[in-house]
Enzyme design. Structure first.
Site, PDB file in Angstrom:
ATOM      1  N   ASP A 165       0.860  -1.189   0.000  1.00  0.00           N
ATOM      2  CA  ASP A 165       0.000   0.000   0.000  1.00  0.00           C
ATOM      3  C   ASP A 165       0.896   1.237   0.000  1.00  0.00           C
ATOM      4  O   ASP A 165       1.787   1.368   0.839  1.00  0.00           O
ATOM      5  CB  ASP A 165      -0.903  -0.018   1.241  1.00  0.00           C
ATOM      6  CG  ASP A 165      -1.994   1.039   1.175  1.00  0.00           C
ATOM      7  OD1 ASP A 165      -3.169   0.672   1.322  1.00  0.00           O
ATOM      8  OD2 ASP A 165      -1.669   2.223   0.989  1.00  0.00           O
TER       9      ASP A 165
ATOM     10  N   ASP B  44      -3.746   2.292  -5.232  1.00  0.00           N
ATOM     11  CA  ASP B  44      -2.410   2.264  -4.623  1.00  0.00           C
ATOM     12  C   ASP B  44      -2.114   0.995  -3.836  1.00  0.00           C
ATOM     13  O   ASP B  44      -1.209   0.987  -3.032  1.00  0.00           O
ATOM     14  CB  ASP B  44      -2.196   3.509  -3.745  1.00  0.00           C
ATOM     15  CG  ASP B  44      -2.782   3.351  -2.349  1.00  0.00           C
ATOM     16  OD1 ASP B  44      -3.801   2.664  -2.202  1.00  0.00           O
ATOM     17  OD2 ASP B  44      -2.202   3.924  -1.410  1.00  0.00           O
ATOM     18  N   GLU B  45      -2.870  -0.063  -4.065  1.00  0.00           N
ATOM     19  CA  GLU B  45      -2.549  -1.282  -3.315  1.00  0.00           C
ATOM     20  C   GLU B  45      -2.737  -2.543  -4.142  1.00  0.00           C
ATOM     21  O   GLU B  45      -3.570  -2.602  -5.045  1.00  0.00           O
ATOM     22  CB  GLU B  45      -3.363  -1.365  -2.014  1.00  0.00           C
ATOM     23  CG  GLU B  45      -4.837  -1.399  -2.253  1.00  0.00           C
ATOM     24  CD  GLU B  45      -5.665  -1.490  -0.985  1.00  0.00           C
ATOM     25  OE1 GLU B  45      -5.345  -2.305  -0.094  1.00  0.00           O
ATOM     26  OE2 GLU B  45      -6.657  -0.754  -0.910  1.00  0.00           O
TER      27      GLU B  45
HETATM   28  P1  TTP Z   1      -5.240   4.956   0.990  1.00  0.00           P
HETATM   29  O1  TTP Z   1      -4.200   3.920   0.737  1.00  0.00           O
HETATM   30  O2  TTP Z   1      -6.381   4.607   1.856  1.00  0.00           O
HETATM   31  O3  TTP Z   1      -4.558   6.247   1.625  1.00  0.00           O
HETATM   32  P2  TTP Z   1      -3.142   6.908   1.362  1.00  0.00           P
HETATM   33  O4  TTP Z   1      -2.330   6.114   0.418  1.00  0.00           O
HETATM   34  O5  TTP Z   1      -3.359   8.338   0.948  1.00  0.00           O
HETATM   35  O6  TTP Z   1      -2.471   6.941   2.786  1.00  0.00           O
HETATM   36  P3  TTP Z   1      -1.867   5.718   3.651  1.00  0.00           P
HETATM   37  O7  TTP Z   1      -0.420   6.078   3.844  1.00  0.00           O
HETATM   38  O8  TTP Z   1      -2.634   5.703   4.908  1.00  0.00           O
HETATM   39  O9  TTP Z   1      -2.059   4.486   2.824  1.00  0.00           O
HETATM   40  O10 TTP Z   1      -5.830   5.458  -0.388  1.00  0.00           O
HETATM   41  C1  TTP Z   1      -5.063   5.588  -1.562  1.00  0.00           C
HETATM   42  C2  TTP Z   1      -5.465   6.804  -2.357  1.00  0.00           C
HETATM   43  O11 TTP Z   1      -6.830   6.732  -2.714  1.00  0.00           O
HETATM   44  C3  TTP Z   1      -5.308   8.100  -1.604  1.00  0.00           C
HETATM   45  O12 TTP Z   1      -4.003   8.662  -1.735  1.00  0.00           O
HETATM   46  C4  TTP Z   1      -6.367   8.971  -2.199  1.00  0.00           C
HETATM   47  C5  TTP Z   1      -7.435   8.020  -2.645  1.00  0.00           C
HETATM   48  N1  TTP Z   1      -8.570   8.038  -1.700  1.00  0.00           N
HETATM   49  C6  TTP Z   1      -9.646   8.889  -1.958  1.00  0.00           C
HETATM   50  O13 TTP Z   1      -9.662   9.581  -2.977  1.00  0.00           O
HETATM   51  N2  TTP Z   1     -10.687   8.916  -1.045  1.00  0.00           N
HETATM   52  C7  TTP Z   1     -10.691   8.168   0.083  1.00  0.00           C
HETATM   53  O14 TTP Z   1     -11.648   8.240   0.884  1.00  0.00           O
HETATM   54  C8  TTP Z   1      -9.588   7.290   0.340  1.00  0.00           C
HETATM   55  C9  TTP Z   1      -9.550   6.452   1.584  1.00  0.00           C
HETATM   56  C10 TTP Z   1      -8.564   7.266  -0.566  1.00  0.00           C
HETATM   57 MG    MG Z   2      -2.113   4.072   0.657  1.00  0.00          MG
END
Ligand code: TTP
Ligand code: MG
Length: 370
Positions: A8, A126-127
């Site tokens: 992730d 992103d995962e």
């Molecule tokens: P996430 O992996 O949930 O968040 P992140 O990568 O920003 O942070 P973390 O370090 O905690 O993993 O989500 C990935 C991307 O998806 C995030 O950068 C933006 C998008 N996203 C949205 O647009 N809306 C949302 O509600 C979420 C959770 C994510």
């Molecule tokens: Mg993330």
């Protein structure tokens, strides 16, 4: 033995924006809709870790984020930099990240040919999950994960967190365990101890409502939850209760569903040892790539290509791809070299490079193979 990885990206959208604007380094950033001076509608897509310290995260209303930023500013802290999201760009970065992961799951030569689809399942922008069983041991799987992290850092200047476990459930919880830039391994014999102190919310699927229901029974941690019988959980949650019973014990048999193989294309890209705008330095790279690529085409059993894609990444990480589709299929190193060079020249001057930025990476790909 099954060994599954989950990757992730850290603060993904915000991290992409941050790397492209070195002056933002360390500043709080929120990516999302336009705050319009506190009158904006919509929400934050994501915030980097500096902005999370202000209480801003994914799905925070943009108005609220603006208020939190103003409050911080009044305390003498840096205000949040609001950036409206460019989803297209994140998708492109995402694709390159997935390719990096895929590359590490296959023997080096095979990956170049995108032959057999690697055991990788992308689950969001992103995962992804991936099967590391081929490594044979957790220690060897750790090495692969470290290499994936290094490649992403080097090629994309982004950090990610990886979890490794005997199944997808554990891998996913583990990747979240030590964010950002984490690598967490949970072999089978550690599952019970690893899960015990965690909040039930860490179990994918348990949201605020299920959490509330469990809280009424004074169940907060997974260790607490393990005291509930399967019957009790079924009474509370219906069929899903049985699944939860297993999840609280770290059990999960769901397979990694390998994504469809990408459209047939063959490509190479290379980060230069040093950023450069010197034709004498850059051209030999492209010529060598064209040469290699032409022989891969043959080796892979193709006779010709019709589309040529040139990718140039500048020192500031702006990445531009230009493609050319020929009127008829072509072949041979010399033809490829000629087209690639022609396509490249505009990057040395005003046409594609008005700011005369140095170049960091060059890539060539051929498509429409026959
Ligand atoms: P996430 O992996 O949930 O968040 P992140 O990568 O920003 O942070 P973390 O370090 O905690 O993993 O989500 C990935 C991307 O998806 C995030 O950068 C933006 C998008 N996203 C949205 O647009 N809306 C949302 O509600 C979420 C959770 C994510
Ligand atoms: Mg993330």
């Amino acid at each position: 033995m099954r060994i599954i990885g989950h990757l992730d990206m850290d603060a993904f959208f915000a991290a992409v924006e941050e790397r492209e604007r070195p002056y933002l380094k360390g500043q709080p950033i929120a990516v999302g809709s336009d705050p319009q001076g506190g009158k904006g509608r919509g929400v934050v897509a994501t915030a980097n870790y500096a902005a999370r310290a202000y209480g801003i995260r994914s799905a925070t209303p943009i108005q609220k984020a603006w208020e939190l930023s103003e409050a911080a500013r009044k305390k003498g802290l840096p205000p949040v930099v609001f950036i409206t999201s460019g989803f297209r760009k994140y998708e492109e970065v995402s694709e390159r990240i997935m390719n990096i992961v895929a590359r590490h799951l296959l023997p080096r030569d095979v990956s170049l040919f995108e032959k057999e689809p690697p055991a990788l399942e992308q689950v969001s922008v992103d995962e992804c999950f991936f099967d590391l069983s081929f490594a044979g041991s957790f220690e060897k799987a750790r090495k692969v994960a470290e290499n994936i992290k290094k490649s992403i850092e080097k090629e994309e200047r982004l950090t990610c967190s990886i979890g490794i476990g005997p199944n997808k459930l554990i891998a996913k919880i583990a990747s979240d365990f030590n964010k950002p830039d984490g690598l967490t391994l949970v072999p089978a014999e550690q599952i019970s101890a690893f899960l015990a102190p965690l909040s039930v919310r860490k179990i994918p699927g348990i949201g605020p409502k299920a959490e509330e229901k469990l809280k009424r029974l004074r169940v907060k941690t997974i260790a607490d939850a393990r005291k509930l019988t399967e019957e009790k959980l079924r009474l509370m949650f219906g069929k899903w209760g049985s699944e939860l019973y297993k999840k609280f014990r770290g059990e999960d048999n769901s397979p990694v569903i390998t994504d469809k193989p990408p459209a047939k294309s063959i490509g190479e890209q290379e980060t230069l040892p040093e950023d450069s705008l010197d034709m004498k330095v850059l051209l030999p790279y492209l010529e060598r790539q064209a040469q290699n690529l032409a022989s891969y085409v043959i080796k892979e059993g193709f006779k010709s290509f019709r589309t040529i894609v040139l990718t140039v990444r500048f020192a500031d990480f702006e990445t531009v791809s230009r493609s050319r589709t020929l009127p008829t299929p072509a072949s041979g190193a010399e033809t490829l070299r000629r087209h690639v060079t022609q396509m490249f020249f505009p990057f040395l001057d005003r046409r594609e490079n008005p700011k005369r930025k140095k170049i960091r990476l060059l890539g060539v790909r051929v498509e429409k193979l026959t």
